[in-house]
Design a protein around this motif. Sequence first.
Motif, PDB file in Angstrom:
ATOM      1  N   ARG A  28       0.748  -1.289  -0.036  1.00  0.00           N
ATOM      2  CA  ARG A  28      -0.070   0.026   0.109  1.00  0.00           C
ATOM      3  C   ARG A  28       0.590   1.301  -0.046  1.00  0.00           C
ATOM      4  N   ASN A  29       0.320   2.303  -0.708  1.00  0.00           N
ATOM      5  CA  ASN A  29       1.024   3.539  -0.827  1.00  0.00           C
ATOM      6  C   ASN A  29      -0.210   4.464  -0.206  1.00  0.00           C
ATOM      7  N   SER A  30       0.292   5.071   0.705  1.00  0.00           N
ATOM      8  CA  SER A  30      -0.831   6.067   1.493  1.00  0.00           C
ATOM      9  C   SER A  30      -1.349   7.262   0.488  1.00  0.00           C
ATOM     10  N   GLU A  31      -0.179   7.715  -0.404  1.00  0.00           N
ATOM     11  CA  GLU A  31      -0.894   8.622  -1.518  1.00  0.00           C
ATOM     12  C   GLU A  31      -2.034   8.092  -2.124  1.00  0.00           C
ATOM     13  N   LYS A  32      -2.049   6.886  -2.590  1.00  0.00           N
ATOM     14  CA  LYS A  32      -3.112   6.230  -3.591  1.00  0.00           C
ATOM     15  C   LYS A  32      -4.173   5.621  -2.396  1.00  0.00           C
ATOM     16  N   HIS A  33      -3.912   4.755  -1.519  1.00  0.00           N
ATOM     17  CA  HIS A  33      -4.680   3.969  -0.898  1.00  0.00           C
ATOM     18  C   HIS A  33      -5.180   4.352   0.738  1.00  0.00           C
ATOM     19  N   TYR A  34      -4.991   5.481   1.134  1.00  0.00           N
ATOM     20  CA  TYR A  34      -5.235   5.903   2.314  1.00  0.00           C
ATOM     21  C   TYR A  34      -6.621   6.840   2.196  1.00  0.00           C
ATOM     22  N   TYR A  35      -7.684   6.199   2.809  1.00  0.00           N
ATOM     23  CA  TYR A  35      -8.842   7.125   2.845  1.00  0.00           C
ATOM     24  C   TYR A  35      -9.028   8.047   3.990  1.00  0.00           C
ATOM     25  N   ARG A  36      -8.634   9.110   3.593  1.00  0.00           N
ATOM     26  CA  ARG A  36      -8.419  10.340   4.668  1.00  0.00           C
ATOM     27  C   ARG A  36      -9.794  10.565   5.334  1.00  0.00           C
ATOM     28  N   ALA A  37     -10.844  10.334   4.865  1.00  0.00           N
ATOM     29  CA  ALA A  37     -12.176  10.620   5.631  1.00  0.00           C
ATOM     30  C   ALA A  37     -12.399   9.886   6.798  1.00  0.00           C
ATOM     31  N   THR A  38     -11.804   8.583   6.580  1.00  0.00           N
ATOM     32  CA  THR A  38     -11.929   7.645   7.858  1.00  0.00           C
ATOM     33  C   THR A  38     -10.575   7.479   8.461  1.00  0.00           C
ATOM     34  N   LYS A  39      -9.668   7.640   7.912  1.00  0.00           N
ATOM     35  CA  LYS A  39      -8.400   7.453   8.265  1.00  0.00           C
ATOM     36  C   LYS A  39      -8.152   5.950   8.220  1.00  0.00           C
ATOM     37  N   SER A  40      -8.606   5.301   7.163  1.00  0.00           N
ATOM     38  CA  SER A  40      -8.328   4.183   7.093  1.00  0.00           C
ATOM     39  C   SER A  40      -7.809   3.520   5.594  1.00  0.00           C
ATOM     40  N   TYR A  41      -7.560   2.186   5.530  1.00  0.00           N
ATOM     41  CA  TYR A  41      -7.094   1.651   4.382  1.00  0.00           C
ATOM     42  C   TYR A  41      -8.201   0.662   4.105  1.00  0.00           C
ATOM     43  N   GLY A  42      -8.444   0.165   2.505  1.00  0.00           N
ATOM     44  CA  GLY A  42      -9.446  -0.677   2.174  1.00  0.00           C
ATOM     45  C   GLY A  42      -8.803  -1.944   1.790  1.00  0.00           C
ATOM     46  N   PHE A  43      -9.825  -3.202   2.042  1.00  0.00           N
ATOM     47  CA  PHE A  43      -9.068  -4.380   1.606  1.00  0.00           C
ATOM     48  C   PHE A  43     -10.535  -5.061   0.902  1.00  0.00           C
ATOM     49  N   ASN A  44     -10.225  -5.607  -0.147  1.00  0.00           N
ATOM     50  CA  ASN A  44     -11.274  -5.998  -1.004  1.00  0.00           C
ATOM     51  C   ASN A  44     -11.996  -7.273  -0.515  1.00  0.00           C
ATOM     52  N   TYR A  45     -13.322  -6.947  -0.353  1.00  0.00           N
ATOM     53  CA  TYR A  45     -14.127  -7.858   0.443  1.00  0.00           C
ATOM     54  C   TYR A  45     -14.164  -9.310  -0.035  1.00  0.00           C
ATOM     55  N   LEU A 100     -16.527  -3.441  -3.719  1.00  0.00           N
ATOM     56  CA  LEU A 100     -16.766  -3.483  -2.284  1.00  0.00           C
ATOM     57  C   LEU A 100     -15.758  -3.839  -1.499  1.00  0.00           C
ATOM     58  N   GLN A 101     -15.480  -2.894  -0.187  1.00  0.00           N
ATOM     59  CA  GLN A 101     -14.232  -3.091   0.400  1.00  0.00           C
ATOM     60  C   GLN A 101     -14.580  -3.160   1.994  1.00  0.00           C
ATOM     61  N   ARG A 102     -13.624  -3.567   2.543  1.00  0.00           N
ATOM     62  CA  ARG A 102     -13.813  -3.532   4.111  1.00  0.00           C
ATOM     63  C   ARG A 102     -12.729  -2.546   4.459  1.00  0.00           C
ATOM     64  N   PHE A 103     -12.905  -1.610   5.272  1.00  0.00           N
ATOM     65  CA  PHE A 103     -11.934  -0.324   5.684  1.00  0.00           C
ATOM     66  C   PHE A 103     -11.675  -0.636   7.160  1.00  0.00           C
ATOM     67  N   LEU A 104     -10.296  -0.314   7.322  1.00  0.00           N
ATOM     68  CA  LEU A 104      -9.782  -0.862   8.751  1.00  0.00           C
ATOM     69  C   LEU A 104      -8.839   0.467   8.918  1.00  0.00           C
ATOM     70  N   LYS A 105      -9.209   1.249  10.257  1.00  0.00           N
ATOM     71  CA  LYS A 105      -8.406   2.182  10.636  1.00  0.00           C
ATOM     72  C   LYS A 105      -7.083   2.070  10.700  1.00  0.00           C
ATOM     73  N   PHE A 106      -6.338   2.923  10.154  1.00  0.00           N
ATOM     74  CA  PHE A 106      -4.769   2.668  10.608  1.00  0.00           C
ATOM     75  C   PHE A 106      -4.415   2.796  12.292  1.00  0.00           C
ATOM     76  N   SER A 107      -5.341   3.688  12.947  1.00  0.00           N
ATOM     77  CA  SER A 107      -5.015   3.514  14.239  1.00  0.00           C
ATOM     78  C   SER A 107      -5.044   2.117  14.911  1.00  0.00           C
ATOM     79  N   LEU A 108      -5.700   1.192  14.269  1.00  0.00           N
ATOM     80  CA  LEU A 108      -5.824  -0.240  14.532  1.00  0.00           C
ATOM     81  C   LEU A 108      -4.673  -1.020  14.026  1.00  0.00           C
ATOM     82  N   ILE A 109      -4.419  -0.626  12.491  1.00  0.00           N
ATOM     83  CA  ILE A 109      -3.384  -1.384  11.891  1.00  0.00           C
ATOM     84  C   ILE A 109      -2.066  -0.996  12.527  1.00  0.00           C
ATOM     85  N   LYS A 110      -1.571  -0.059  13.115  1.00  0.00           N
ATOM     86  CA  LYS A 110      -0.289   0.314  13.460  1.00  0.00           C
ATOM     87  C   LYS A 110       0.133  -0.407  14.838  1.00  0.00           C
TER      88      LYS A 110
END
Length: 142
Positions: A65-82, A127-137
Amino acid sequence: MFVRMKEQLLAKDDNSGNRLYLRVFMDDETNEKVSANIHLKLKGENRYRVIGNYFFHEKTIYLKRNSEKHYYRATKSYGFNYNILTDPYLDIQWIVADIDDVKYRFPKSTIDNYGTYLHFKQEGFELQRFLKFSLIKNYKSE
Protein backbone atom coordinates in the motif's frame (compact mmCIF):
# COMPACT_ATOMS: atom_id res chain seq x y z
CA MET A 1 17.42 -26.86 -7.36
CA PHE A 2 14.28 -25.64 -9.08
CA VAL A 3 10.93 -27.32 -8.55
CA ARG A 4 8.61 -27.80 -11.50
CA MET A 5 5.46 -25.76 -11.08
CA LYS A 6 2.25 -25.58 -12.99
CA GLU A 7 -0.25 -22.78 -12.96
CA GLN A 8 -3.96 -22.30 -13.21
CA LEU A 9 -5.81 -19.08 -13.97
CA LEU A 10 -9.09 -18.53 -12.12
CA ALA A 11 -11.50 -15.61 -12.48
CA LYS A 12 -14.51 -14.43 -10.51
CA ASP A 13 -16.86 -11.50 -11.18
CA ASP A 14 -18.40 -9.38 -8.45
CA ASN A 15 -21.90 -7.83 -8.48
CA SER A 16 -20.56 -4.61 -10.06
CA GLY A 17 -18.98 -6.29 -13.09
CA ASN A 18 -15.42 -6.13 -11.78
CA ARG A 19 -13.30 -9.26 -12.18
CA LEU A 20 -10.77 -10.83 -9.82
CA TYR A 21 -8.02 -13.00 -11.28
CA LEU A 22 -6.00 -15.59 -9.38
CA ARG A 23 -2.93 -17.07 -11.01
CA VAL A 24 -2.40 -20.13 -8.81
CA PHE A 25 0.97 -21.90 -8.76
CA MET A 26 1.06 -25.58 -7.80
CA ASP A 27 3.79 -28.15 -7.25
CA ASP A 28 3.88 -30.20 -10.45
CA GLU A 29 4.41 -33.52 -8.63
CA THR A 30 2.03 -33.19 -5.69
CA ASN A 31 -0.55 -30.73 -7.11
CA GLU A 32 -0.24 -28.86 -3.82
CA LYS A 33 -1.21 -25.19 -4.12
CA VAL A 34 1.78 -23.01 -3.25
CA SER A 35 0.88 -19.40 -4.03
CA ALA A 36 -1.37 -17.13 -6.04
CA ASN A 37 -0.92 -13.74 -7.66
CA ILE A 38 -4.10 -11.68 -7.32
CA HIS A 39 -5.19 -9.04 -9.84
CA LEU A 40 -8.31 -6.93 -10.18
CA LYS A 41 -9.82 -5.62 -13.39
CA LEU A 42 -12.34 -2.87 -12.69
CA LYS A 43 -15.27 -2.73 -15.08
CA GLY A 44 -14.52 0.80 -16.25
CA GLU A 45 -10.77 0.39 -16.72
CA ASN A 46 -8.59 -1.22 -19.37
CA ARG A 47 -5.77 -2.18 -17.01
CA TYR A 48 -5.28 -4.83 -14.36
CA ARG A 49 -4.43 -3.80 -10.81
CA VAL A 50 -2.03 -5.91 -8.78
CA ILE A 51 -3.73 -6.67 -5.46
CA GLY A 52 -1.12 -8.91 -3.84
CA ASN A 53 0.20 -12.41 -3.34
CA TYR A 54 -1.28 -15.26 -1.33
CA PHE A 55 0.63 -18.19 0.17
CA PHE A 56 -1.56 -21.22 0.81
CA HIS A 57 0.58 -22.93 3.48
CA GLU A 58 0.68 -19.69 5.51
CA LYS A 59 -2.94 -18.71 4.76
CA THR A 60 -1.48 -15.22 4.38
CA ILE A 61 -2.04 -12.48 1.82
CA TYR A 62 0.74 -9.97 1.20
CA LEU A 63 -0.31 -6.49 0.07
CA LYS A 64 1.60 -3.34 -0.78
CA ARG A 65 0.00 0.00 0.00
CA ASN A 66 1.03 3.55 -0.79
CA SER A 67 -0.65 6.15 1.40
CA GLU A 68 -0.81 8.62 -1.49
CA LYS A 69 -3.12 6.26 -3.37
CA HIS A 70 -4.67 3.92 -0.79
CA TYR A 71 -5.24 5.90 2.42
CA TYR A 72 -8.84 7.08 2.79
CA ARG A 73 -8.45 10.30 4.74
CA ALA A 74 -12.16 10.73 5.58
CA THR A 75 -12.08 7.63 7.80
CA LYS A 76 -8.29 7.44 8.35
CA SER A 77 -8.31 3.90 7.03
CA TYR A 78 -7.16 1.48 4.35
CA GLY A 79 -9.47 -0.64 2.20
CA PHE A 80 -9.32 -4.40 1.63
CA ASN A 81 -11.23 -6.14 -1.14
CA TYR A 82 -14.25 -7.86 0.41
CA ASN A 83 -14.47 -10.63 -2.22
CA ILE A 84 -10.85 -11.63 -1.66
CA LEU A 85 -11.17 -11.57 2.13
CA THR A 86 -14.22 -13.81 2.12
CA ASP A 87 -13.25 -16.22 -0.66
CA PRO A 88 -13.35 -19.81 0.68
CA TYR A 89 -10.81 -20.99 -1.92
CA LEU A 90 -8.19 -18.70 -0.37
CA ASP A 91 -9.24 -19.08 3.28
CA ILE A 92 -7.21 -16.02 4.33
CA GLN A 93 -6.26 -16.01 8.00
CA TRP A 94 -3.44 -13.42 8.03
CA ILE A 95 -2.73 -10.14 6.26
CA VAL A 96 0.70 -8.62 5.81
CA ALA A 97 0.29 -5.05 4.62
CA ASP A 98 3.42 -3.22 3.50
CA ILE A 99 2.34 0.38 3.96
CA ASP A 100 4.91 2.91 2.79
CA ASP A 101 7.67 0.30 3.29
CA VAL A 102 6.60 -0.55 6.86
CA LYS A 103 5.15 -4.04 7.39
CA TYR A 104 2.09 -4.78 9.51
CA ARG A 105 0.95 -8.35 10.16
CA PHE A 106 -2.52 -8.85 11.60
CA PRO A 107 -5.21 -11.53 11.67
CA LYS A 108 -8.03 -11.23 9.14
CA SER A 109 -10.40 -11.38 12.11
CA THR A 110 -9.30 -7.79 12.92
CA ILE A 111 -11.00 -6.66 9.71
CA ASP A 112 -13.98 -8.95 10.37
CA ASN A 113 -14.44 -7.46 13.84
CA TYR A 114 -13.54 -3.79 13.30
CA GLY A 115 -13.72 -3.10 9.56
CA THR A 116 -16.45 -1.00 7.99
CA TYR A 117 -18.00 -1.52 4.57
CA LEU A 118 -17.57 1.14 1.91
CA HIS A 119 -18.49 0.78 -1.74
CA PHE A 120 -17.60 3.57 -4.16
CA LYS A 121 -19.78 2.05 -6.87
CA GLN A 122 -20.24 5.31 -8.83
CA GLU A 123 -16.46 5.59 -9.16
CA GLY A 124 -16.34 1.98 -10.37
CA PHE A 125 -14.60 0.48 -7.35
CA GLU A 126 -15.24 -2.87 -5.73
CA LEU A 127 -16.81 -3.47 -2.30
CA GLN A 128 -14.19 -3.06 0.41
CA ARG A 129 -13.81 -3.38 4.17
CA PHE A 130 -11.92 -0.42 5.59
CA LEU A 131 -9.76 -0.72 8.69
CA LYS A 132 -8.57 2.34 10.60
CA PHE A 133 -4.83 2.84 10.58
CA SER A 134 -4.96 3.44 14.35
CA LEU A 135 -5.72 -0.30 14.64
CA ILE A 136 -3.31 -1.46 11.92
CA LYS A 137 -0.34 0.35 13.48
CA ASN A 138 -0.62 -1.88 16.56
CA TYR A 139 0.53 -4.81 14.41
CA LYS A 140 3.83 -3.40 13.18
CA SER A 141 6.25 -6.22 12.28
CA GLU A 142 9.98 -6.20 12.88
